[in-house]
Write an enzyme that holds these catalytic residues in place. Structure first.
Site, mmCIF file in Angstrom:
data_model
loop_
_atom_site.group_PDB
_atom_site.id
_atom_site.type_symbol
_atom_site.label_atom_id
_atom_site.label_comp_id
_atom_site.label_asym_id
_atom_site.label_seq_id
_atom_site.Cartn_x
_atom_site.Cartn_y
_atom_site.Cartn_z
ATOM 1 N N ILE A 1 49.954 41.252 32.322
ATOM 2 C CA ILE A 1 48.969 41.501 32.601
ATOM 3 C C ILE A 1 48.584 41.041 34.319
ATOM 4 C CG2 ILE A 1 46.111 41.048 32.241
ATOM 5 C CD1 ILE A 1 47.684 42.529 30.187
ATOM 6 N N GLU A 2 48.353 42.189 34.980
ATOM 7 C CA GLU A 2 48.320 42.122 36.400
ATOM 8 C C GLU A 2 46.927 42.560 37.356
ATOM 9 O OE1 GLU A 2 51.953 43.119 38.540
ATOM 10 O OE2 GLU A 2 52.912 43.137 36.735
#
Length: 293
Positions: free
Chosen positions: A147-148
């Site tokens: 998750i960026e």
């Protein structure tokens, strides 16, 4: 007697080596030129293959997988991967579905949204049932969180809901690829739940905590991750070639002679994660480090 002592000392050495033996995790899916999934697992180099990415999900969106040039999900073209997935698993390789990525449209608006996404993942990629399984009937080993972007909220809820499905038979493994600055901006809270089995920390594209000729910054960050995150094993995440990331590549010789000896003493040491299979093919990085990991 001397022979017995020699055998005992050899056994102790092998035991010590076994305790610190790690594995290699690889990302596959974002370049059609990296070979098939079955070929990837047949190399014998990898213990985990992360299928990248499920890049669209949450906030009411229709979830969509993106495996670049490998297959077209819009025409159900990725269902053919079922055979490859089963081939990998038969070799003892765990196959994970990676959520997120650097480019994607993903967002969790609430705990209820997280539950809906977990239900979708269970029915379409894990042990549940659906008539529209994107990768066919194969049951993946778990879910990887890369998750960026999007939101910093409700990833802990998603982890709890997914973990809950482990009670329905086959264990659902949870893994994650946070950035090395601690705590991770997006999934820091989720990682504190203790529900993640393996965490491969991205020690690249992050100059404050990556290797840059000297090992101090990396070693300090490694100690923080291994002491503060309640995961079974922590992996050193690296680019498999100088062009695989903007910065953070470690020449294989430096990795095996300087970096790994400095971090393998940790009981939480799990091995090395590489981005990605395509770049590994160009350099042969995994082959050159495997016996040292």
């Amino acid at each position: 007697m001397a022979n017995q002592l020699a055998l005992i000392s050899l056994w102790i050495m092998l035991l010590a080596a076994g305790i610190n033996a790690g594995g290699i995790a690889i990302y596959w899916g974002q370049n059609g030129g990296e070979g098939t999934l079955a070929e990837t697992c047949s190399t014998g180099n990898y213990d985990f293959v992360n299928l990248a990415f499920l890049a669209t999900f949450g906030n009411g969106q229709t979830p969509m997988i993106n495996l670049a040039g490998h297959c077209d999900p819009y025409s159900n073209g990725c269902t053919k991967l079922t055979t490859d997935i089963k081939s990998c698993q038969a070799k003892g390789v765990k196959v994970m579905l990676t959520l997120g990525g650097a480019i994607g449209s993903y967002y969790l608006t609430s705990a209820a949204d997280a539950k809906q996404v977990a239900t979708y993942l269970w029915n379409n990629f894990l042990g549940g049932k659906s008539s529209t399984r994107p990768l066919g009937k194969a049951v993946l080993d778990g879910i990887d969180f890369d998750i960026e972007g999007g939101t910093t909220q409700h990833w802990d809820d998603l982890a709890r809901y997914l973990s809950g499905y482990s009670s329905q038979g086959k264990k659902v493994y949870l893994t994650a690829a946070p950035q090395c600055p601690f705590p991770d901006a997006y999934i820091g809270t989720a990682l504190k739940t203790g529900l993640f089995d393996y965490v491969w920390v991205q020690f690249y594209n992050n100059p404050p905590c990556q290797y840059s000729g000297g090992i101090t910054n990396l070693e300090d960050a490694w100690k923080q991750w291994t002491s503060d995150i309640p995961a079974a094993k922590i992996f050193l995440g690296l680019p498999a070639s100088p062009t695989a990331a903007g910065s953070g590549y470690i020449p294989a010789g430096d990795l095996t002679s300087k970096v790994l000896p400095a971090i393998k003493g940790s009981s939480k040491y799990g091995g090395v994660m590489l981005w990605d299979k395509y770049h590994d093919d160009q350099t042969g990085y995994s082959s050159s480090i495997k016996s040292h990991v």
